[in-house]
Design an enzyme around this catalytic site. Structure first.
Site, PDB file in Angstrom:
ATOM      1  N   ARG A  45       0.815  -1.220   0.000  1.00  0.00           N
ATOM      2  CA  ARG A  45       0.000   0.000   0.000  1.00  0.00           C
ATOM      3  C   ARG A  45       0.849   1.272   0.000  1.00  0.00           C
ATOM      4  NH1 ARG A  45      -5.458  -1.167   3.591  1.00  0.00           N
ATOM      5  NH2 ARG A  45      -5.999  -3.140   2.596  1.00  0.00           N
ATOM      6  N   ASP A 144     -15.758   8.635   8.835  1.00  0.00           N
ATOM      7  CA  ASP A 144     -14.631   7.736   8.618  1.00  0.00           C
ATOM      8  C   ASP A 144     -13.358   8.570   8.719  1.00  0.00           C
ATOM      9  OD1 ASP A 144     -14.521   4.674   7.395  1.00  0.00           O
ATOM     10  OD2 ASP A 144     -12.685   5.805   7.032  1.00  0.00           O
TER      11      ASP A 144
END
Length: 278
Positions: A45, A144
């Site tokens: 990532r 979030d």
């Protein structure tokens, strides 16, 4: 795989010290504690960021992070996991429906880990179905930590196979089918979108943009990423936002048997606040 294994096949060197530095920083910024087994995930990532910034490797990236605070958002977005689906853990939505039918004065529902939007839209569908309309006196707040998934959630556009498990009635009532360049996609109807307010919230930060009372909190499969002390701090803050009749909805792998001073069981991975808290 450890940090040293498979390094010869990697575009960038990734020493154990790099992994430890990443893990420490993520914990400091978000309270999320990465397991030793997340080495390969971290590499794959963050390598995208190293590449995008045209840096030589992870040591350079960590130095860049230290010198450019604005990179922290990309760092967090890359490492936070966003696994979700419509009506995931369906029993919770049956519990939500029963709660709405037995509590006529619900004003606010908070979905504390909205990811790409499937969970808050599922909540909104149940609210609309139960009250028989879109224009309801209930505010749904979806938050979030990841700004990119929040952007996708606001757009409300999904691959059509994302709604395969939904009834035909729900598909027709709550989604438009894409045409032309949007073939194979669906979009949430604007009436459902208007029921939800999206906010970026880091649960570790002290300045949540939320006020008491919040009647129902969905915080599912989030606490598993925090260590026990952090879990209890966040849980206490959330419980203090709930009225005595409020409801806390946890994920299937999250239990609070050791937090009876804060919550008491209400059903299958659902809890009432302990009335002594507030």
């Amino acid at each position: 795989m450890t940090s040293s294994e498979g390094s010869d096949n990697r575009e960038f060197s990734f020493a154990k010290a790099n992994f430890e530095a990443v893990r420490t920083l993520l914990y400091q910024l978000t309270g999320i504690r990465l397991a030793d087994s997340k080495d390969s995930m971290v590499y794959s990532r963050l390598a995208r960021r190293v590449r995008a910034l045209k840096l030589q490797g992870f040591s350079d990236y960590l130095q860049y992070l230290n010198q450019h605070p604005q990179e922290e958002e990309h760092f967090i977005n890359a490492l936070t996991t966003n696994l979700t689906s419509f009506f995931r853990e369906p029993h919770h939505f049956e519990i939500l429906k029963k709660y709405l039918l037995s509590h006529a004065n619900v004003k606010t529902i908070w979905c504390a880990a909205s990811s790409t939007g499937e969970e808050p839209y599922s909540i909104a569908m149940v609210v609309a179905e139960t009250l028989g309309k879109f224009d309801v006196p209930i505010k749904i707040i979806a938050s979030d930590i990841d700004s990119q998934v929040l952007k996708k959630a606001k757009e409300g556009i999904y691959a059509i196979d994302k709604i395969n498990s939904l009834s035909e009635e729900r598909k027709k009532q709550f989604f438009y089918r894409g045409k032309g360049s949007f073939a194979g996609m669906v979009k949430v109807v604007p009436e459902l979108q208007r029921m939800i307010e999206f906010k970026q919230v880091n649960l570790l930060k002290p300045d949540w943009p939320l006020k008491y009372p919040i009647d129902i909190i969905f915080c599912r499969n989030v606490m598993i990423y925090f260590d026990r002390p952090t879990q209890l701090v966040i849980l206490e803050r959330m419980v203090n936002l709930l009225p005595s009749h409020g409801l806390y909805v946890a994920g299937h792998s999250e239990t609070f048997n050791n937090a009876t001073h804060l919550v008491k069981p209400a059903g299958n991975t659902t809890y009432y606040p302990n009335k002594t808290v507030r």
